[in-house]
Design a protein around this motif. Sequence first.
Motif, mmCIF file in Angstrom:
data_model
loop_
_atom_site.group_PDB
_atom_site.id
_atom_site.type_symbol
_atom_site.label_atom_id
_atom_site.label_comp_id
_atom_site.label_asym_id
_atom_site.label_seq_id
_atom_site.Cartn_x
_atom_site.Cartn_y
_atom_site.Cartn_z
ATOM 1 N N GLU A 142 0.835 -1.199 0.000
ATOM 2 C CA GLU A 142 0.000 0.000 0.000
ATOM 3 C C GLU A 142 0.870 1.250 0.000
ATOM 4 O O GLU A 142 1.881 1.297 0.687
ATOM 5 C CB GLU A 142 -0.909 0.035 1.228
ATOM 6 C CG GLU A 142 -1.874 -1.121 1.314
ATOM 7 C CD GLU A 142 -2.688 -1.108 2.591
ATOM 8 O OE1 GLU A 142 -3.914 -1.215 2.496
ATOM 9 O OE2 GLU A 142 -2.100 -0.985 3.674
ATOM 10 N N TRP A 143 0.437 2.263 -0.760
ATOM 11 C CA TRP A 143 1.114 3.549 -0.809
ATOM 12 C C TRP A 143 0.178 4.608 -0.231
ATOM 13 O O TRP A 143 -1.022 4.610 -0.495
ATOM 14 C CB TRP A 143 1.450 3.925 -2.250
ATOM 15 C CG TRP A 143 2.617 3.171 -2.817
ATOM 16 C CD1 TRP A 143 3.886 3.637 -2.965
ATOM 17 C CD2 TRP A 143 2.625 1.845 -3.357
ATOM 18 N NE1 TRP A 143 4.677 2.682 -3.557
ATOM 19 C CE2 TRP A 143 3.925 1.567 -3.797
ATOM 20 C CE3 TRP A 143 1.646 0.851 -3.490
ATOM 21 C CZ2 TRP A 143 4.290 0.356 -4.369
ATOM 22 C CZ3 TRP A 143 2.004 -0.359 -4.061
ATOM 23 C CH2 TRP A 143 3.306 -0.595 -4.494
ATOM 24 N N GLY A 200 0.816 4.574 -10.365
ATOM 25 C CA GLY A 200 0.396 3.174 -10.362
ATOM 26 C C GLY A 200 -0.649 2.938 -9.295
ATOM 27 O O GLY A 200 -1.132 3.872 -8.644
ATOM 28 N N PRO A 201 -1.017 1.682 -9.087
ATOM 29 C CA PRO A 201 -2.026 1.384 -8.072
ATOM 30 C C PRO A 201 -1.493 1.641 -6.663
ATOM 31 O O PRO A 201 -0.322 1.406 -6.383
ATOM 32 C CB PRO A 201 -2.317 -0.099 -8.287
ATOM 33 C CG PRO A 201 -1.120 -0.634 -8.982
ATOM 34 C CD PRO A 201 -0.556 0.494 -9.784
ATOM 35 N N ALA A 202 -2.370 2.141 -5.783
ATOM 36 C CA ALA A 202 -1.982 2.403 -4.398
ATOM 37 C C ALA A 202 -2.102 1.154 -3.537
ATOM 38 O O ALA A 202 -1.548 1.105 -2.443
ATOM 39 C CB ALA A 202 -2.828 3.527 -3.804
ATOM 40 N N GLU A 203 -2.829 0.163 -4.016
ATOM 41 C CA GLU A 203 -2.913 -1.131 -3.340
ATOM 42 C C GLU A 203 -2.653 -2.223 -4.367
ATOM 43 O O GLU A 203 -3.246 -2.225 -5.442
ATOM 44 C CB GLU A 203 -4.312 -1.397 -2.777
ATOM 45 C CG GLU A 203 -4.598 -0.801 -1.458
ATOM 46 C CD GLU A 203 -5.955 -1.271 -0.933
ATOM 47 O OE1 GLU A 203 -6.116 -1.225 0.279
ATOM 48 O OE2 GLU A 203 -6.839 -1.660 -1.719
ATOM 49 N N ILE A 204 -1.763 -3.143 -4.004
ATOM 50 C CA ILE A 204 -1.527 -4.323 -4.823
ATOM 51 C C ILE A 204 -1.596 -5.521 -3.879
ATOM 52 O O ILE A 204 -0.863 -5.592 -2.899
ATOM 53 C CB ILE A 204 -0.170 -4.289 -5.546
ATOM 54 C CG1 ILE A 204 -0.030 -3.012 -6.380
ATOM 55 C CG2 ILE A 204 -0.003 -5.528 -6.418
ATOM 56 C CD1 ILE A 204 1.333 -2.836 -7.009
ATOM 57 N N LYS A 213 -0.058 -11.814 -8.471
ATOM 58 C CA LYS A 213 -0.903 -10.633 -8.350
ATOM 59 C C LYS A 213 -2.368 -11.054 -8.336
ATOM 60 O O LYS A 213 -2.823 -11.804 -9.188
ATOM 61 C CB LYS A 213 -0.628 -9.684 -9.510
ATOM 62 C CG LYS A 213 -1.184 -8.311 -9.294
ATOM 63 C CD LYS A 213 -0.867 -7.305 -10.372
ATOM 64 C CE LYS A 213 0.160 -7.680 -11.373
ATOM 65 N NZ LYS A 213 0.408 -6.675 -12.386
ATOM 66 N N HIS A 214 -3.114 -10.559 -7.336
ATOM 67 C CA HIS A 214 -4.519 -10.903 -7.186
ATOM 68 C C HIS A 214 -5.438 -9.711 -7.465
ATOM 69 O O HIS A 214 -6.486 -9.866 -8.072
ATOM 70 C CB HIS A 214 -4.774 -11.432 -5.774
ATOM 71 C CG HIS A 214 -6.206 -11.650 -5.441
ATOM 72 N ND1 HIS A 214 -6.962 -12.633 -6.034
ATOM 73 C CD2 HIS A 214 -7.036 -10.991 -4.609
ATOM 74 C CE1 HIS A 214 -8.196 -12.577 -5.563
ATOM 75 N NE2 HIS A 214 -8.277 -11.597 -4.706
ATOM 76 N N LYS A 215 -5.017 -8.518 -7.027
ATOM 77 C CA LYS A 215 -5.866 -7.331 -7.212
ATOM 78 C C LYS A 215 -5.006 -6.078 -7.169
ATOM 79 O O LYS A 215 -4.043 -5.999 -6.421
ATOM 80 C CB LYS A 215 -6.920 -7.271 -6.113
ATOM 81 C CG LYS A 215 -7.840 -6.072 -6.222
ATOM 82 C CD LYS A 215 -9.109 -6.154 -5.363
ATOM 83 C CE LYS A 215 -8.923 -6.298 -3.917
ATOM 84 N NZ LYS A 215 -10.168 -6.144 -3.143
ATOM 85 N N GLU A 216 -5.389 -5.071 -7.985
ATOM 86 C CA GLU A 216 -4.772 -3.744 -7.971
ATOM 87 C C GLU A 216 -5.891 -2.714 -7.844
ATOM 88 O O GLU A 216 -6.907 -2.823 -8.517
ATOM 89 C CB GLU A 216 -4.018 -3.463 -9.262
ATOM 90 C CG GLU A 216 -2.869 -4.401 -9.529
ATOM 91 C CD GLU A 216 -2.242 -4.130 -10.881
ATOM 92 O OE1 GLU A 216 -1.031 -3.880 -10.909
ATOM 93 O OE2 GLU A 216 -2.964 -4.161 -11.898
ATOM 94 N N VAL A 217 -5.667 -1.715 -6.974
ATOM 95 C CA VAL A 217 -6.651 -0.647 -6.802
ATOM 96 C C VAL A 217 -5.928 0.695 -6.843
ATOM 97 O O VAL A 217 -4.949 0.891 -6.129
ATOM 98 C CB VAL A 217 -7.440 -0.783 -5.478
ATOM 99 C CG1 VAL A 217 -8.573 0.228 -5.434
ATOM 100 C CG2 VAL A 217 -7.979 -2.186 -5.286
ATOM 101 N N MET A 220 -9.946 -0.536 -10.461
ATOM 102 C CA MET A 220 -9.676 -1.803 -9.786
ATOM 103 C C MET A 220 -9.631 -2.912 -10.827
ATOM 104 O O MET A 220 -10.468 -2.969 -11.728
ATOM 105 C CB MET A 220 -10.748 -2.138 -8.756
ATOM 106 C CG MET A 220 -10.472 -3.462 -8.057
ATOM 107 S SD MET A 220 -11.583 -3.872 -6.693
ATOM 108 C CE MET A 220 -13.159 -3.909 -7.511
ATOM 109 N N ILE A 221 -8.626 -3.756 -10.678
ATOM 110 C CA ILE A 221 -8.491 -4.923 -11.547
ATOM 111 C C ILE A 221 -8.256 -6.129 -10.648
ATOM 112 O O ILE A 221 -7.372 -6.107 -9.794
ATOM 113 C CB ILE A 221 -7.310 -4.787 -12.530
ATOM 114 C CG1 ILE A 221 -7.451 -3.534 -13.383
ATOM 115 C CG2 ILE A 221 -7.194 -6.034 -13.403
ATOM 116 C CD1 ILE A 221 -6.239 -3.236 -14.247
ATOM 117 N N GLU A 222 -9.064 -7.170 -10.838
ATOM 118 C CA GLU A 222 -8.850 -8.439 -10.154
ATOM 119 C C GLU A 222 -8.352 -9.453 -11.171
ATOM 120 O O GLU A 222 -8.728 -9.405 -12.344
ATOM 121 C CB GLU A 222 -10.134 -8.941 -9.501
ATOM 122 C CG GLU A 222 -10.537 -8.118 -8.311
ATOM 123 C CD GLU A 222 -11.712 -8.732 -7.560
ATOM 124 O OE1 GLU A 222 -12.010 -9.931 -7.734
ATOM 125 O OE2 GLU A 222 -12.345 -7.981 -6.804
#
Length: 91
Positions: A18-19, A31-35, A42-46, A61-63
Motif C-alpha cells: 500500500e502507498w 500506479g495502483p496504491a494497493e496491490i 498478483k490478485h488485485k490492484e486498486v 480496480m483490476i482483479e
Amino acid sequence: MESMYEKVYGNDKYVIKEWFDENKKLHRDDGPAEIWFHENKKHKEVWYQHGEEQRTDGPSMIEYYENETIKFKQFCYKEKVLVIDDSLTIS
C-alpha cells in the motif's frame, strides 16, 4: 511524498503493498496504491487519489485469476462506480 508499506499474512501466502500520501490516505501517482498478492501472484490492484478510489486513464480496480489474466475491472471516479465489466478492453 508517498510512503509504501507492506503487510504479510498467513505465512507469506498473502501480501498487500500500500502507498499513502502525507495525510496517510491511500494514494499513488504512478500506479495502483494497493496491490494484493496471493502466493506471490498478483490478485488485485486498486488505484487511489488521496483516499478516493479513482483513475482517469483506465480501470480503478483490476482483479486477476490465479494465472494473472484479468478476471474483473471496475471503473470509478470521485467514488462513483461508472462501469463494472469483466470483458472490457482498454486501448
